[in-house]
Design a protein around this motif. Structure first.
Motif, mmCIF file in Angstrom:
data_model
loop_
_atom_site.group_PDB
_atom_site.id
_atom_site.type_symbol
_atom_site.label_atom_id
_atom_site.label_comp_id
_atom_site.label_asym_id
_atom_site.label_seq_id
_atom_site.Cartn_x
_atom_site.Cartn_y
_atom_site.Cartn_z
ATOM 1 N N LEU A 45 45.465 44.464 85.024
ATOM 2 C CA LEU A 45 44.912 44.666 86.362
ATOM 3 C C LEU A 45 43.391 44.601 86.422
ATOM 4 C CD1 LEU A 45 47.245 47.515 87.676
ATOM 5 C CD2 LEU A 45 47.410 45.036 88.087
ATOM 6 N N GLU A 46 42.724 45.043 85.393
ATOM 7 C CA GLU A 46 41.258 45.122 85.417
ATOM 8 C C GLU A 46 40.567 44.068 84.551
ATOM 9 O OE1 GLU A 46 39.733 47.160 87.514
ATOM 10 O OE2 GLU A 46 41.645 48.037 88.126
ATOM 11 N N GLY A 47 41.235 43.631 83.477
ATOM 12 C CA GLY A 47 40.595 42.720 82.535
ATOM 13 C C GLY A 47 41.056 41.283 82.584
ATOM 14 N N GLY A 48 42.032 40.994 83.442
ATOM 15 C CA GLY A 48 42.483 39.612 83.577
ATOM 16 C C GLY A 48 43.411 39.123 82.487
ATOM 17 N N LEU A 49 44.015 40.022 81.722
ATOM 18 C CA LEU A 49 44.934 39.602 80.668
ATOM 19 C C LEU A 49 46.167 38.945 81.289
ATOM 20 C CD1 LEU A 49 45.768 39.593 77.644
ATOM 21 C CD2 LEU A 49 46.861 41.812 78.072
ATOM 22 N N ASP A 50 46.453 37.737 80.849
ATOM 23 C CA ASP A 50 47.650 37.017 81.299
ATOM 24 C C ASP A 50 48.651 37.053 80.150
ATOM 25 O OD1 ASP A 50 49.637 35.194 81.995
ATOM 26 O OD2 ASP A 50 48.235 33.634 82.638
ATOM 27 N N ILE A 51 49.612 37.967 80.250
ATOM 28 C CA ILE A 51 50.552 38.161 79.140
ATOM 29 C C ILE A 51 51.540 37.013 78.992
ATOM 30 C CG2 ILE A 51 50.355 40.670 79.154
ATOM 31 C CD1 ILE A 51 53.035 40.745 80.708
ATOM 32 N N HIS A 52 51.686 36.192 80.029
ATOM 33 C CA HIS A 52 52.673 35.120 79.975
ATOM 34 C C HIS A 52 52.101 33.776 79.538
ATOM 35 C CE1 HIS A 52 55.610 37.796 81.687
ATOM 36 N NE2 HIS A 52 54.776 38.087 82.660
ATOM 37 N N ALA A 53 50.873 33.477 79.943
ATOM 38 C CA ALA A 53 50.352 32.140 79.666
ATOM 39 C C ALA A 53 48.902 32.117 79.206
ATOM 40 C CB ALA A 53 50.490 31.266 80.922
ATOM 41 N N GLY A 54 48.270 33.267 79.083
ATOM 42 C CA GLY A 54 46.869 33.296 78.675
ATOM 43 C C GLY A 54 46.678 32.815 77.248
ATOM 44 N N THR A 124 39.962 36.043 67.882
ATOM 45 C CA THR A 124 39.126 35.278 68.798
ATOM 46 C C THR A 124 38.290 36.261 69.625
ATOM 47 O OG1 THR A 124 39.162 33.464 70.420
ATOM 48 C CG2 THR A 124 40.839 35.161 70.673
ATOM 49 N N PRO A 125 37.097 35.863 70.024
ATOM 50 C CA PRO A 125 36.270 36.773 70.831
ATOM 51 C C PRO A 125 36.964 37.171 72.133
ATOM 52 C CG PRO A 125 34.956 34.950 70.006
ATOM 53 C CD PRO A 125 36.392 34.613 69.703
ATOM 54 N N LEU A 126 36.709 38.388 72.559
ATOM 55 C CA LEU A 126 37.243 38.876 73.824
ATOM 56 C C LEU A 126 36.697 38.036 74.976
ATOM 57 C CD1 LEU A 126 36.687 42.636 73.123
ATOM 58 C CD2 LEU A 126 38.891 41.641 73.698
ATOM 59 N N PRO A 127 37.539 37.624 75.923
ATOM 60 C CA PRO A 127 37.032 36.919 77.102
ATOM 61 C C PRO A 127 36.081 37.830 77.892
ATOM 62 C CG PRO A 127 39.423 36.695 76.911
ATOM 63 C CD PRO A 127 38.997 37.717 75.902
ATOM 64 N N ALA A 128 35.083 37.235 78.535
ATOM 65 C CA ALA A 128 34.060 38.004 79.252
ATOM 66 C C ALA A 128 34.633 38.988 80.279
ATOM 67 C CB ALA A 128 33.061 37.050 79.903
ATOM 68 N N MET A 130 37.484 40.550 80.309
ATOM 69 C CA MET A 130 38.135 41.647 79.584
ATOM 70 C C MET A 130 37.086 42.558 78.951
ATOM 71 S SD MET A 130 41.082 41.514 76.650
ATOM 72 C CE MET A 130 42.017 40.349 77.620
ATOM 73 N N ARG A 131 36.079 41.971 78.348
ATOM 74 C CA ARG A 131 35.007 42.764 77.745
ATOM 75 C C ARG A 131 34.322 43.631 78.799
ATOM 76 N NH1 ARG A 131 32.303 43.421 73.353
ATOM 77 N NH2 ARG A 131 33.306 41.740 72.235
ATOM 78 N N ALA A 132 34.066 43.074 79.961
ATOM 79 C CA ALA A 132 33.419 43.834 81.037
ATOM 80 C C ALA A 132 34.293 45.011 81.473
ATOM 81 C CB ALA A 132 33.116 42.921 82.220
ATOM 82 N N ALA A 133 35.597 44.785 81.588
ATOM 83 C CA ALA A 133 36.507 45.874 81.976
ATOM 84 C C ALA A 133 36.552 46.950 80.905
ATOM 85 C CB ALA A 133 37.904 45.310 82.233
ATOM 86 N N LEU A 134 36.544 46.552 79.652
ATOM 87 C CA LEU A 134 36.586 47.525 78.551
ATOM 88 C C LEU A 134 35.294 48.303 78.427
ATOM 89 C CD1 LEU A 134 38.547 45.381 75.952
ATOM 90 C CD2 LEU A 134 39.386 47.415 77.174
ATOM 91 N N GLU A 135 34.176 47.660 78.728
ATOM 92 C CA GLU A 135 32.878 48.368 78.701
ATOM 93 C C GLU A 135 32.875 49.564 79.633
ATOM 94 O OE1 GLU A 135 30.200 48.310 76.921
ATOM 95 O OE2 GLU A 135 30.320 46.396 75.833
#
Length: 141
Positions: A45-54, A124-128, A130-135
């Motif tokens: 919801l906050e970091g844009g993780l696409d569990i199906h196709a990302g 692989t580096p965290l996508p921007a 996702m990193r922003a949401a985790l920060e």
């Protein structure tokens, strides 16, 4: 032991009938399911993780739970989440499971995600986004 105000995000999680064991309390394996649920709900919801196709997925590298009190069905728990360490391709979360109105957790633990390329399964580096949401969940030790 952490207190409620040591966490940056909360997700209410209702316990389910199947969560209880023969002794009348939530079975220990369900606590890890609650950890997984609060983390992945936030990432989706906050970091844009696409569990199906990302192209990037998170795999669990380590987890731990310290049981401090019983939880049972039926009740709704507050799953608290924070980020304790944020690396280039990994994150260590702190999780606390609280009864509503309680400042001390019934359980607390950690969970380490390593983010990998879906196809190659290499870090692989965290996508921007996702990193922003985790920060936003980051705490200082």
């Amino acid at each position: 032991m952490s207190q409620r105000d040591n966490y940056r995000h909360f997700l209410p999680l209702p316990t389910r009938w199947k969560d209880n064991d023969i002794y009348g309390h939530v079975n220990n394996v369900e606590y890890y399911s609650y950890f997984d649920t609060v983390i992945n709900t936030y990432l989706i919801l906050e970091g844009g993780l696409d569990i199906h196709a990302g192209g990037v997925i998170g795999v669990c590298a380590e987890s731990h739970c310290k049981f401090l009190g019983e939880l049972a069905f039926p009740e709704t728990i507050d799953a608290g989440l924070r980020v304790e360490h944020l690396g280039n391709s990994s994150v260590r979360y702190g999780i606390g499971l609280f009864r509503p109105g309680s400042d001390t957790p019934a359980a607390e633990g950690w969970f380490v995600h390593v983010f990998v390329d879906r196809a190659q399964r290499r870090p692989t580096p965290l996508p921007a986004p996702m990193r922003a949401a985790l920060e936003k969940l980051r705490t200082t030790p």
